[in-house]
Design a protein around this motif. Structure first.
Motif, PDB file in Angstrom:
ATOM      1  N   TYR A  13       3.427  30.508 -19.878  1.00 51.77           N
ATOM      2  CA  TYR A  13       1.788  30.892 -18.912  1.00 51.77           C
ATOM      3  C   TYR A  13       1.816  30.756 -17.605  1.00 51.77           C
ATOM      4  O   TYR A  13       0.936  30.832 -16.990  1.00 51.77           O
ATOM      5  CB  TYR A  13       0.977  29.925 -19.690  1.00 51.77           C
ATOM      6  N   LEU A  14       3.118  30.635 -17.003  1.00 49.66           N
ATOM      7  CA  LEU A  14       3.210  30.385 -15.621  1.00 49.66           C
ATOM      8  C   LEU A  14       2.960  31.798 -14.989  1.00 49.66           C
ATOM      9  O   LEU A  14       3.479  32.867 -15.381  1.00 49.66           O
ATOM     10  CB  LEU A  14       4.570  29.938 -15.061  1.00 49.66           C
ATOM     11  N   GLY A  32       4.291  37.188 -14.493  1.00 47.71           N
ATOM     12  CA  GLY A  32       4.344  36.005 -15.315  1.00 47.71           C
ATOM     13  C   GLY A  32       4.558  36.257 -16.544  1.00 47.71           C
ATOM     14  O   GLY A  32       5.043  37.253 -17.168  1.00 47.71           O
ATOM     15  N   GLY A  33       4.248  34.958 -17.324  1.00 46.45           N
ATOM     16  CA  GLY A  33       4.831  35.190 -18.677  1.00 46.45           C
ATOM     17  C   GLY A  33       6.386  34.820 -18.845  1.00 46.45           C
ATOM     18  O   GLY A  33       6.949  34.181 -17.974  1.00 46.45           O
ATOM     19  N   GLU A  34       7.067  35.461 -19.927  1.00 50.16           N
ATOM     20  CA  GLU A  34       8.418  35.324 -20.065  1.00 50.16           C
ATOM     21  C   GLU A  34       9.371  36.239 -19.311  1.00 50.16           C
ATOM     22  O   GLU A  34      10.361  36.162 -19.077  1.00 50.16           O
ATOM     23  CB  GLU A  34       8.765  35.261 -21.409  1.00 50.16           C
ATOM     24  N   HIS A  68       2.407  49.707 -21.393  1.00 44.48           N
ATOM     25  CA  HIS A  68       1.973  48.247 -20.778  1.00 44.48           C
ATOM     26  C   HIS A  68       0.243  48.243 -20.577  1.00 44.48           C
ATOM     27  O   HIS A  68      -0.431  49.342 -20.979  1.00 44.48           O
ATOM     28  CB  HIS A  68       2.403  48.099 -19.364  1.00 44.48           C
ATOM     29  N   LYS A  69      -0.239  47.024 -20.673  1.00 45.12           N
ATOM     30  CA  LYS A  69      -1.601  46.727 -20.781  1.00 45.12           C
ATOM     31  C   LYS A  69      -2.124  46.228 -19.877  1.00 45.12           C
ATOM     32  O   LYS A  69      -3.100  45.377 -19.858  1.00 45.12           O
ATOM     33  CB  LYS A  69      -1.699  46.164 -22.225  1.00 45.12           C
ATOM     34  N   GLY A  94       2.270  42.338 -13.693  1.00 51.14           N
ATOM     35  CA  GLY A  94       2.948  42.488 -14.730  1.00 51.14           C
ATOM     36  C   GLY A  94       3.466  41.113 -15.427  1.00 51.14           C
ATOM     37  O   GLY A  94       3.882  40.265 -14.896  1.00 51.14           O
ATOM     38  N   LEU A  95       2.681  41.082 -16.714  1.00 45.63           N
ATOM     39  CA  LEU A  95       2.697  39.693 -17.520  1.00 45.63           C
ATOM     40  C   LEU A  95       3.243  40.191 -18.847  1.00 45.63           C
ATOM     41  O   LEU A  95       3.055  41.081 -19.214  1.00 45.63           O
ATOM     42  CB  LEU A  95       1.236  39.345 -17.626  1.00 45.63           C
ATOM     43  N   HIS A  96       4.262  39.051 -19.410  1.00 43.23           N
ATOM     44  CA  HIS A  96       4.808  39.522 -20.698  1.00 43.23           C
ATOM     45  C   HIS A  96       5.284  38.298 -21.462  1.00 43.23           C
ATOM     46  O   HIS A  96       5.937  37.428 -20.863  1.00 43.23           O
ATOM     47  CB  HIS A  96       6.025  40.569 -20.586  1.00 43.23           C
TER      48      HIS A  96
END
Length: 128
Positions: A13-14, A32-34, A68-69, A94-96
């Motif tokens: 969640y960083l 962020g994310g993975e 992407h969302k 860009g978060l995933h």
């Protein structure tokens, strides 16, 4: 140019951000994310409000990569920052997280909003 880095959250969640002042304008990159990546890009431009020309509002144009969302996050950040600063703003997001459940998405969005608050605070103080 003036740059500032931000981070918020931990592990998957960083969220990390780099904000660059380009003259009066601002460029924000949030990942962020993975897996950090480019999911959506928004450009916010200040303009007079349609209801009251003495009030600053903003408009945004968004490019979202297929599948992407992040478009709503990028758009809301670009609109808020352009209105707040009265200058052009670009926001890349860009978060995933793989197979993210609703609770994980909600936590990423909460972290995003808090990070955006911190960026807004810095951008206003750096402008003065």
């Amino acid at each position: 140019m003036q740059a500032k880095s931000f981070s918020l959250g931990a592990e998957a969640y960083l969220l990390e951000a780099v904000v660059v002042r380009c003259g009066d304008d601002l460029t924000v990159v949030i990942g962020g994310g993975e897996k950090q990546h480019i999911g959506a890009v928004a450009v916010g431009v200040p303009r007079p409000s349609l209801k009251d020309k003495n009030v600053v509002s903003s408009s945004a144009s968004v490019l979202c990569l297929t599948g992407h969302k992040e478009d709503l996050l990028a758009r809301s950040a670009a609109l808020e920052l352009a209105k707040l600063l009265g200058h052009t703003v670009t926001v890349t997001v860009g978060l995933h997280i793989d197979d993210a459940p609703a609770a994980a998405i909600s936590l990423l969005e909460e972290n995003f909003q808090e990070l955006l608050r911190q960026i807004c605070h810095w951008a206003v103080s750096a402008k003065q």
